[in-house]
Design an enzyme around this catalytic site. Sequence first.
Site, PDB file in Angstrom:
ATOM      1  N   GLY A 135       0.829  -1.198   0.000  1.00  7.42           N
ATOM      2  CA  GLY A 135       0.000   0.000   0.000  1.00  7.42           C
ATOM      3  C   GLY A 135       0.861   1.245   0.000  1.00  7.42           C
ATOM      4  CB  SER A 136       0.224   4.592   1.444  1.00  5.01           C
ATOM      5  OG  SER A 136      -0.990   4.787   0.755  1.00  5.01           O
TER       6      SER A 136
END
Length: 483
Positions: free
Chosen positions: A216-217
Site C-alpha cells: 500500500g502507501s
Amino acid sequence: MNSPLRKVSISVLVLFTLLILNANYIQVVRSSELRANPSNTRILAEEYDRERGQIVVDGNPVATSVRTDDALTYLRQYPQGELYSSVTGYYSLVYGNTGIERAENEILSGSDDRLAFRRIADLFTGRDPSGGNVELTLDPAAQQAAFDGLDGVQGSVVALDPSTGAVLAMVSSPGYDPNQLSSHDPAAIRAYSDTLGAMDPDPRVNGTVDERHSPGSVFKLITSAAALEDGYSSDSVVPAPQTYRLPGTSRDLSNFGGEVCDPSGQQTLADALRISCNTAFAQLGVELGEDRIRETAQAFGIDEEPEPMPLPVVQSTVGDIDGDAQLAVASIGQQNVQITPLQGAMIAAAIANDGSLMQPYLVDQLQAPDLTVIDQTEPEEQSRPVSADVATQLQQMMVGVVEGGSGRRAQIDGYTVGGKTGTAQTTADGDDNQWFVGFAGPEGEPQIAVAVFIQGGQGTGGDLSAPVAQQVMAAYLAADGGN
C-alpha cells in the site's frame, strides 16, 4: 562357457558395478546433503546423545537442552516458547528442525568444522561432547513489546538497528509452542503438528521473512525517493487532483475515502506524503517512468535476491508492469508490488541511516562450548539507495507524517519519530491489510527502525499498525536506545 551363461555373468557384473557406483555416490557425493536433511531422524537420534548448544538472547537461553532418563539423552526446551518461536524454530525428532535451529545446526550440534579441535579434545579427555552456542541480536524489551502488540491478530513485526542492520525484534503472529514439537513423544508431536497444520495461517510459517504482501502507501516512500533523486525537493509542488484518470483507460483513481488532497488540486511533495495522497503519487510515478521507479526499488533491495540472515528470506518484488495505468497503481503500492515485513523495516532503516542500507543479521556471535567466540558478525553495508541529502529530506517528510499526518499514533514523548502508514486493499468489503514503517530516536539520531504488518481488520495503518510500532520503539528506547 555357453552363451546364456556368459550373458548372465555379464549382467551380474554390470549390476554389481552399478551397485558399487551408487553406494559411492551416496556415501561420498551426497553424504553432506543427506546428513543435513532435517528428515534424517537417524542423524537426529545420534545428536540427541550430545548436549545441544544454547540459543541465547541478552545472556539468557531461549533454547536449551536438559538431560533426561529417556532413551534419548537430551530434551530440547524453550523456556519462553511462543515469544521466540518465529526465530528459534523447533528441533523435532519427527519433523527435523527449522529457524535458527536449522540455520545454525552445525554449531548447535557440535559438528561444525570450527569445533573440530574441541571434538578431538573431547575424545582424548573422555569429556562428553557438546554443541556451541548461538547469541542472537534480539532485544528482549522490543521482542516482548512486539509480541504483546500482535496479541490476538495475524501479523508481523520486524525491528532493526539502522546503523548496523542488527535485528532487534522479529515476531510473527499467531505463534506456537516449540516445546510441543520437540518432545520425546512422537504421537504427541504429530498431534500438535496436525493442530497447527489445520490453522490458517500455519503458525510455523515465519511471516516476517517467509511471506510478502502489498505494501500500500508504504511504497510511496520509494516513489518519493525516486522523485528526490530525480531532482524534485520536498517543497516541489506536484499535481494532487481529487481523482486521476489512469492513462489509456476510462477508470478514475481516487484518494482514500474519496477525500480531496488539496482544494487547489496541487500540493508539495512533503504534504502529499503527510496525508498520503493517492492521486499525487500515482501521477508522479507515471511522470518519473517505470525505469526510475524500478531502479529505486532495487536499490532498497526490492527485486534483489536477499542474503540469508541467516534465515532464508522471500524476495520482495515490484512485479510486472504493463503500461502507465499499472505503473500509476504500482506507484502507490498496489498492482503487483509485494514486500516482506523485513523489507519494510529495511526501507525505513536505510532512510534513518542517512541513505545507507545495512545488511540485516540475526546472529551476533557464535561460541564454542567453553564460550570462546569463534565468529562475530561485523556490520556490512548492503547498498546506498539514496544520497544523504535525499535521506535527510525523506526523514523530515516522515516526521511530518507522524507529527501531523496519518501516523500520529506512533508519537513518543521526548523522541523524534518518523514513519509512513499503509493500507492495502485486498477485499471488496474493506477488510484491508495495515502497515506502518518508521524510525525513532533522539533528534538527529534514529536508533530503531520498525515495520508492522497486520493482516485484515477494519481501519487503517495509522489506526492499527502505528500503535504497535509505537510500543516496540518506545520499549526499546526506554530499555536500551535512549541511554
